[in-house]
Design a protein around this motif. Structure first.
Motif, PDB file in Angstrom:
ATOM      1  N   UNK A  22      12.885  47.892 -26.578  1.00 14.86           N
ATOM      2  CA  UNK A  22      11.681  49.042 -25.469  1.00 14.86           C
ATOM      3  C   UNK A  22      10.385  49.234 -26.145  1.00 14.86           C
ATOM      4  N   UNK A  23       9.660  49.418 -25.834  1.00 17.48           N
ATOM      5  CA  UNK A  23       7.962  49.650 -26.452  1.00 17.48           C
ATOM      6  C   UNK A  23       7.353  50.802 -26.106  1.00 17.48           C
ATOM      7  N   UNK A  24       6.881  51.401 -26.831  1.00 14.43           N
ATOM      8  CA  UNK A  24       6.016  52.162 -26.330  1.00 14.43           C
ATOM      9  C   UNK A  24       4.750  51.617 -25.481  1.00 14.43           C
ATOM     10  N   UNK A  25       3.608  51.908 -24.351  1.00 15.66           N
ATOM     11  CA  UNK A  25       3.414  51.242 -24.339  1.00 15.66           C
ATOM     12  C   UNK A  25       1.952  52.459 -23.405  1.00 15.66           C
ATOM     13  N   UNK A  26       0.246  52.585 -23.931  1.00 13.20           N
ATOM     14  CA  UNK A  26      -0.553  53.347 -22.992  1.00 13.20           C
ATOM     15  C   UNK A  26      -1.026  52.481 -22.591  1.00 13.20           C
TER      16      UNK A  26
END
Length: 94
Positions: A22-26
């Motif tokens: 999983x990644x954090x994405x802006x």
């Protein structure tokens, strides 16, 4: 949920099989490229653990698989200021 500019999303395998990790994405923007129903292209930045942008990416994800971690701040209302007239003086030519 349709992401907006500035939203921070948690993108997991539920959004696409490519996200085993999983990644954090802006989100910068939602691209208007043609896709399958329920899918969308997002342009934005992958974030590290401290929230700093590390990689710019365009990702293809299912809308229903996205989890919003942080909503974009509400846009400030546009204020119109009265403009001062420009002082015009004659210009000498020649």
């Amino acid at each position: 949920m349709l992401p907006r500019t500035g939203d921070v999303l948690h993108v997991t395998r539920a959004a696409s099989v490519q996200f085993l990790r999983p990644i954090k994405f802006r989100v910068i923007r939602v691209l208007d490229w043609p896709t399958y129903d329920g899918w969308l292209w997002l342009d934005g930045y992958e974030l590290n653990a401290s929230g700093d942008a590390v990689t710019r990416r365009s990702i293809f994800v299912q809308r229903e698989g996205l989890q919003q971690l942080q909503a974009a701040p509400e846009p400030r209302p546009h204020t119109v200021r009265a403009r001062r007239p420009v002082a015009r003086t004659p210009l000498r030519v020649g």
